[in-house]
Design a protein around this motif. Structure first.
Motif, PDB file in Angstrom:
ATOM      1  N   LEU A 184      17.391 -47.005  42.848  1.00 54.54           N
ATOM      2  CA  LEU A 184      17.877 -46.789  41.542  1.00 54.54           C
ATOM      3  C   LEU A 184      17.645 -45.808  40.441  1.00 54.54           C
ATOM      4  N   LEU A 185      16.009 -45.791  40.799  1.00 57.04           N
ATOM      5  CA  LEU A 185      15.414 -44.696  39.884  1.00 57.04           C
ATOM      6  C   LEU A 185      15.790 -43.168  40.123  1.00 57.04           C
ATOM      7  N   TRP A 186      15.905 -42.851  41.403  1.00 56.92           N
ATOM      8  CA  TRP A 186      16.555 -41.581  41.652  1.00 56.92           C
ATOM      9  C   TRP A 186      18.195 -41.550  41.288  1.00 56.92           C
ATOM     10  N   ALA A 187      18.821 -42.482  41.285  1.00 56.00           N
ATOM     11  CA  ALA A 187      20.051 -42.360  40.966  1.00 56.00           C
ATOM     12  C   ALA A 187      20.444 -42.058  39.344  1.00 56.00           C
ATOM     13  N   LEU A 188      19.306 -42.920  38.619  1.00 58.12           N
ATOM     14  CA  LEU A 188      19.209 -42.708  37.175  1.00 58.12           C
ATOM     15  C   LEU A 188      19.013 -41.390  36.895  1.00 58.12           C
ATOM     16  N   LEU A 189      17.966 -40.916  37.505  1.00 57.86           N
ATOM     17  CA  LEU A 189      17.345 -39.412  37.369  1.00 57.86           C
ATOM     18  C   LEU A 189      18.704 -38.399  37.540  1.00 57.86           C
ATOM     19  N   ALA A 190      19.260 -38.474  38.631  1.00 55.97           N
ATOM     20  CA  ALA A 190      20.353 -37.749  38.766  1.00 55.97           C
ATOM     21  C   ALA A 190      21.560 -37.907  37.884  1.00 55.97           C
ATOM     22  N   ALA A 191      21.876 -39.103  37.312  1.00 52.82           N
ATOM     23  CA  ALA A 191      22.522 -39.147  36.284  1.00 52.82           C
ATOM     24  C   ALA A 191      22.424 -38.612  35.023  1.00 52.82           C
ATOM     25  N   GLY A 192      21.037 -38.618  34.596  1.00 55.50           N
ATOM     26  CA  GLY A 192      20.532 -37.930  33.418  1.00 55.50           C
ATOM     27  C   GLY A 192      20.551 -36.499  33.579  1.00 55.50           C
ATOM     28  N   GLY A 193      20.402 -35.956  34.895  1.00 59.91           N
ATOM     29  CA  GLY A 193      20.518 -34.468  35.030  1.00 59.91           C
ATOM     30  C   GLY A 193      21.836 -34.133  34.757  1.00 59.91           C
ATOM     31  N   VAL A 194      22.871 -34.773  35.307  1.00 62.48           N
ATOM     32  CA  VAL A 194      24.340 -34.278  35.201  1.00 62.48           C
ATOM     33  C   VAL A 194      24.778 -34.778  33.668  1.00 62.48           C
ATOM     34  N   ALA A 195      24.451 -35.654  32.992  1.00 62.39           N
ATOM     35  CA  ALA A 195      24.406 -35.750  31.476  1.00 62.39           C
ATOM     36  C   ALA A 195      24.129 -34.581  31.004  1.00 62.39           C
ATOM     37  N   LEU A 196      22.785 -34.017  31.007  1.00 66.24           N
ATOM     38  CA  LEU A 196      22.391 -32.673  30.550  1.00 66.24           C
ATOM     39  C   LEU A 196      23.449 -31.632  30.758  1.00 66.24           C
ATOM     40  N   LEU A 197      23.759 -31.516  31.903  1.00 68.43           N
ATOM     41  CA  LEU A 197      24.582 -30.450  32.299  1.00 68.43           C
ATOM     42  C   LEU A 197      26.070 -30.599  31.582  1.00 68.43           C
ATOM     43  N   THR A 198      26.644 -31.578  31.521  1.00 67.38           N
ATOM     44  CA  THR A 198      27.837 -31.784  31.142  1.00 67.38           C
ATOM     45  C   THR A 198      27.890 -32.098  29.734  1.00 67.38           C
ATOM     46  N   LEU A 199      27.150 -32.557  28.867  1.00 68.90           N
ATOM     47  CA  LEU A 199      26.987 -32.762  27.469  1.00 68.90           C
ATOM     48  C   LEU A 199      26.446 -31.831  26.854  1.00 68.90           C
ATOM     49  N   LEU A 200      25.501 -31.176  27.386  1.00 64.05           N
ATOM     50  CA  LEU A 200      24.645 -30.077  26.361  1.00 64.05           C
ATOM     51  C   LEU A 200      24.858 -28.800  27.212  1.00 64.05           C
ATOM     52  N   GLY A 201      25.613 -28.699  28.377  1.00 71.81           N
ATOM     53  CA  GLY A 201      25.705 -27.351  28.961  1.00 71.81           C
ATOM     54  C   GLY A 201      26.765 -26.601  28.264  1.00 71.81           C
ATOM     55  N   GLU A 202      26.504 -25.268  28.484  1.00 70.43           N
ATOM     56  CA  GLU A 202      27.409 -24.141  27.906  1.00 70.43           C
ATOM     57  C   GLU A 202      27.803 -23.278  28.884  1.00 70.43           C
ATOM     58  N   GLY A 203      29.175 -22.820  28.727  1.00 70.23           N
ATOM     59  CA  GLY A 203      29.809 -21.919  29.866  1.00 70.23           C
ATOM     60  C   GLY A 203      29.572 -20.618  29.220  1.00 70.23           C
TER      61      GLY A 203
END
Length: 355
Positions: A184-203
């Motif tokens: 579950l720790l790795w799943a949460l870490l991956a989810a956090g990475g996706v959140a950084l990409l999708t919410l704070l990422g730029e095109g």
């Protein structure tokens, strides 16, 4: 254990060498080279030929050491080369989206790869069980969806972002089959990475990420997960790359209704150079998937799958690097942090998984 000197055989023609390499059956997953047992064509130590097999006759012609002893090339180097070739093929496909369209480029690339693999492997379908053919067909459709959706994603998103989201597919498969609470720790870490990409990422140009591109990337991730599940079944039913040739053909036919019209319009457009475009697509199809899959198959014969999986976990980072060098896509801090989280989650899930 003492080894006998290698037997030198006549140098094969390039076509025969490629055909022999693709026809060799892969090693079972997780089984390093030298532990397979049984007869091997290269006369590996500790193995015996089957009854009736004729030993090769030595000749005066020498085979280059690189061909005669491919084990001298480190398997991790083959994996890294395959990853860079895949991402380079993706990056070089993007300029073709303009004249040929996303669907047209994808259709032509899959078509060229299918024709080449069919010509080299010559798969035999007679006598195959219906469920094996069905698995190859489903693998082809999953591959078509993954390829087409990912092409649409990189047309709208930076390569590193699209590749990281797509990599959630194999990561999800690894986490589901791990069945450990600690994962579950790795799943949460991956989810956090996706959140950084999708919410704070730029095109491009600092704008927010294209929502359609994000939808394509998540769709590609789902197809990637299905691709992994069906690959195991097809790999067990077909020898070498025969299953890949069949599935690639199905994939090209699946994309044809979407891409044939775009490809035809691009090739026949006023001022277009059909020969140049076709040669460009043919070159890209070699970079992805023909050569990388051959390198990965060779590497898997000589290294445990866990090591292979750890190396493949670096693919989002490799994609970001190739996007920067080839396409000039500079990622910001949140995007790099998100990619790092997904890579770390994949590596952690691989190293702590049960084998």
């Amino acid at each position: 254990m003492p080894t006998s000197p290698p037997v030198e055989t006549a140098a094969p023609t390039p076509a025969a060498a490629v055909a022999e390499a693709l026809a060799m059956p892969p090693a079972p997953k997780g089984e390093p080279a030298g532990e397979r047992g049984g007869w091997r064509r290269d006369g590996a130590p500790g193995t015996e030929p089957p009854p009736g097999a004729q030993p090769a006759r030595p000749t005066g012609r020498r085979i280059p050491k690189l061909v005669r002893r491919p084990e001298r090339i480190p398997a991790p180097l083959l994996c890294l080369a395959a990853m860079f070739l895949v991402q380079l093929g993706i990056a070089l496909s993007k300029p073709l989206f303009g004249p040929l369209g996303v669907s047209g480029t994808t259709f032509l690339r899959l078509g060229f790869a299918a024709v080449l693999l069919l010509a080299v492997t010559r798969p035999r379908l007679r006598g195959r069980r219906p469920r094996d053919l069905a698995a190859a067909g489903l693998l082809g459709m999953a591959s078509a969806g993954m390829t087409l959706l990912f092409a649409g994603a990189i047309d709208r998103l930076p390569m590193g972002t699209a590749a990281t989201i797509e990599f959630l597919g194999p990561l999800a498969v690894a986490l589901v089959f791990a069945r450990r609470a600690s994962h579950l720790l790795w799943a949460l870490l991956a989810a956090g990475g996706v959140a950084l990409l999708t919410l704070l990422g730029e095109g491009d140009g600092g704008s927010s990420l294209d929502p359609v591109g994000l939808a394509y990337a998540f769709g590609a991730a789902a197809c990637y997960a299905a691709y992994i599940l069906f690959t195991d079944k097809v790999g067990a039913a077909f020898q070498g790359f025969q299953g890949l040739a069949v599935s690639m053909t199905v994939g090209a036919l699946t994309v044809a209704p979407f891409g044939f019209g775009q490809a035809w319009d691009g090739l026949t457009a006023p001022g277009a150079s059909p020969l140049v475009l076709l040669l460009s697509v043919a070159g890209v199809s070699l970079l992805l998937p023909v050569i990388p899959y051959t390198l990965e198959m060779t590497a898997l014969r000589r290294m445990p799958q866990r090591v292979f999986s750890v190396l493949v976990s670096l693919e989002p980072a490799v994609s970001a690097l190739v996007g920067l060098v080839v396409l000039g896509q500079l990622l910001g801090g949140p995007q790099l942090a998100g990619i790092g989280c997904v890579v770390a989650a994949s590596v952690g899930a691989t190293l702590t998984g049960r084998r």
